[in-house]
Scaffold this motif. Structure first.
Motif, short mmCIF file in Angstrom:
data_model
loop_
_atom_site.label_atom_id
_atom_site.label_comp_id
_atom_site.label_asym_id
_atom_site.label_seq_id
_atom_site.Cartn_x
_atom_site.Cartn_y
_atom_site.Cartn_z
N HIS A 1 13.37 109.31 14.44
CA HIS A 1 13.84 110.49 13.68
C HIS A 1 15.21 110.22 13.06
O HIS A 1 16.00 111.15 12.86
CB HIS A 1 13.89 111.70 14.61
N TYR A 2 15.46 108.98 12.71
CA TYR A 2 16.78 108.57 12.20
C TYR A 2 17.14 109.29 10.91
O TYR A 2 18.30 109.66 10.71
CB TYR A 2 16.78 107.06 12.01
N ASP A 3 16.17 109.51 10.05
CA ASP A 3 16.46 110.18 8.78
C ASP A 3 16.95 111.61 9.00
O ASP A 3 17.83 112.10 8.27
CB ASP A 3 15.23 110.19 7.87
N GLU A 4 16.42 112.30 10.01
CA GLU A 4 16.90 113.64 10.32
C GLU A 4 18.33 113.60 10.83
O GLU A 4 19.15 114.48 10.53
CB GLU A 4 15.99 114.30 11.36
N LEU B 1 20.54 111.43 9.92
CA LEU B 1 21.39 111.19 8.75
C LEU B 1 21.63 112.47 7.97
O LEU B 1 22.72 112.66 7.41
CB LEU B 1 20.76 110.13 7.85
N GLU B 2 20.66 113.36 7.92
CA GLU B 2 20.84 114.63 7.21
C GLU B 2 21.96 115.46 7.85
O GLU B 2 22.76 116.09 7.16
CB GLU B 2 19.54 115.43 7.19
N ARG C 1 20.53 101.49 6.40
CA ARG C 1 19.80 102.74 6.12
C ARG C 1 20.76 103.92 6.02
O ARG C 1 20.57 104.82 5.19
CB ARG C 1 18.76 103.00 7.21
N GLN D 1 22.21 106.49 2.46
CA GLN D 1 22.40 107.94 2.39
C GLN D 1 23.89 108.32 2.36
O GLN D 1 24.23 109.50 2.51
CB GLN D 1 21.73 108.61 3.60
#
Length: 460
Positions: free
Chosen positions: A226-229, A231-232, A273, A277
């Motif tokens: 869930h790395y993208d979450e 980053l958000e 990554r 972002q």
């Protein structure tokens, strides 16, 4: 180095952003990549004696971070990176067995008083939120945390943790104003067999909990998945990620092994990554490392993690000095900083033995300030040796008050001077000798006599 937290007040606009799906991006990296020189960058430039445009370019590149959550209202920004002076972090925090809010604030004030550049709240006991809120409200320096500790406290069984719980805790801490967070997202299922044969196994608390969770559920690291979450959330509050080294060596025998280096490679990938972002990143490092392996570890991190700021614990260069590990850590820290480490995490005399108190914090900070400052001198940062040269002139002039003022720990220097002198001279700061040599054998006093005689002969 003089503490600079009261010299450059920062009055940037700060407000709360609640994370709902895709977030707006308020990070220093995002603004730097748009060509903006922020107030925070100007503050860092003034502190480091660098050009503001150079600071902007370093932040845009990812080689410098400015750990500055938009909700940390009284923060004075500072830069961490290879082209800035090496910084020192102090860990504080309570445990189930010891300490409360009053004691932790005492440690915070002690840390700032003696020059900690950042402070991490590693509380694992009661009142975590209340303690953290008080620390942030009272700290002009960046505050870091390990969100996993609070997440574990909020569930009955650590094995019941979920990605949602961890992310909720991370967002809660971000709203409170935490500037950087250690996240254990680089340890993967495939790494666990590499650590099983180690002498001391997995010594990272967060890393061991994550490994146990993966082993129990036979699933991949939930924060990696869930790395993208994650980053958000970082984009919405400008939280700097400190990518934790779950597999750091806990003894010399485990240093630079397959487990450590395999995770480091993953951290380098996660760093890229995050940069995609515009999220700021530091990389955490060992640990326990023999002197002859320190340079290799720094060079390997720079290679695999694209010169992102390197933040190391110690490293401790021997395993046989419990009670004195602030010294073994400072030895390794000085070398690591010389080779390019951006921030040292201090080690106190209580390392491996117990929860440090305020006096342990003091001793740990001073040891690591010496290490960082020594490396900064060797790396020839602008103006960094000026204080040393001023101290040398004060010594030769027997200006005791100025020597105390220039000391990293003025109170300790004054105390030792007074205690060592005869009672009738304890408050006399005009004497031209100390108690080690006395008036007859003081080499500097004799040097003055030689110089005066030479001047008198030249005048004849």
């Amino acid at each position: 180095m003089f503490t600079t937290y009261n010299r450059f007040p920062f009055v940037g606009k700060r407000f709360f952003i609640f994370h709902k799906g895709a977030s707006m991006n308020v990070t220093q990296m995002h603004r730097a990549r748009k060509g903006e020189i922020t107030e925070a960058m100007q503050t860092v430039a003034a502190s480091e004696q660098l050009e503001p445009e150079f600071v902007r370019s370093e932040v845009a590149r990812g080689r410098m971070v400015i750990t500055a959550n938009i909700n940390h209202k009284n923060l004075v920004p500072m830069g961490i990176g290879i082209n800035a002076r090496c910084k020192v972090n102090a860990n504080i925090g309570n445990s189930k067995l010891s300490s409360g809010c009053r004691e932790e604030l005492e440690k915070l004030h002690m840390a700032i008083r003696y020059g900690a550049d950042t402070v991490m709240d590693l509380s694992t006991g009661e009142d975590i939120n209340r303690i953290r809120t008080a620390i942030i409200e009272n700290s002009p320096v960046p505050i870091g945390t390990v969100p996993m500790y609070q997440a574990v406290e909020e569930v009955e069984d650590p094995l019941d943790l979920s990605a949602r719980k961890i992310l909720d805790v991370i967002e809660e801490q971000a709203r409170q104003g935490v500037d950087y967070m250690t996240v254990h997202c680089g340890i993967l299922r495939r790494h666990i067999p590499m650590a099983i044969g180690r002498t001391t196994g997995i010594v990272s608390r967060g890393g061991s909990l994550m490994a146990q969770w993966m082993q129990k559920h036979q699933k991949e690291n939930p924060i990696f998945d869930h790395y993208d979450e994650l980053l958000e959330i970082c984009k919405a509050y400008d939280v700097t990620l400190s990518l934790g080294d779950s597999l750091r060596p806990g003894c010399l025998a485990d240093a630079s092994d397959e487990a450590q280096l395999s995770e480091l490679e993953v951290l380098g990938q996660l760093c890229k990554r995050a940069w995609e972002q515009d999220v700021q990143v530091m990389i955490e490092g060992p640990g326990h490392v023999p002197i002859d392996q320190i340079e290799f570890n720094v060079r390997k991190q720079q290679e695999l993690c694209h010169e992102a700021p390197f933040y190391v614990l110690g490293p401790l260069v021997t395993d046989i000095a419990p009670g004195y590990d602030h010294i073994t850590g400072a030895i390794g820290g000085a070398l690591a900083a010389y080779y390019g480490v951006s921030m040292l995490c201090y080690v106190t005399p209580k390392e491996h033995l117990g929860l440090p108190n305020a006096e342990d914090v003091r001793n740990g900070i001073i040891a690591f300030k010496i290490a960082a400052h020594s490396a900064n001198i060797a790396r020839k940062f602008p103006g960094v040796r000026d204080r040393d040269d001023e101290m040398s002139r004060a010594r030769f002039a027997f200006d005791w008050q100025k020597q105390f003022a220039l000391s990293l720990d003025p109170e300790r220097a004054r105390q030792y001077r007074m205690e060592s002198m005869p009672e009738e001279l304890r408050n006399d700061c005009s004497t031209e000798h100390c108690s080690m040599c006395g008036p007859k054998f003081c080499s500097m006093n004799i040097s003055h006599q030689i110089m005066n005689a030479d001047a008198a002969n030249a005048a004849k």
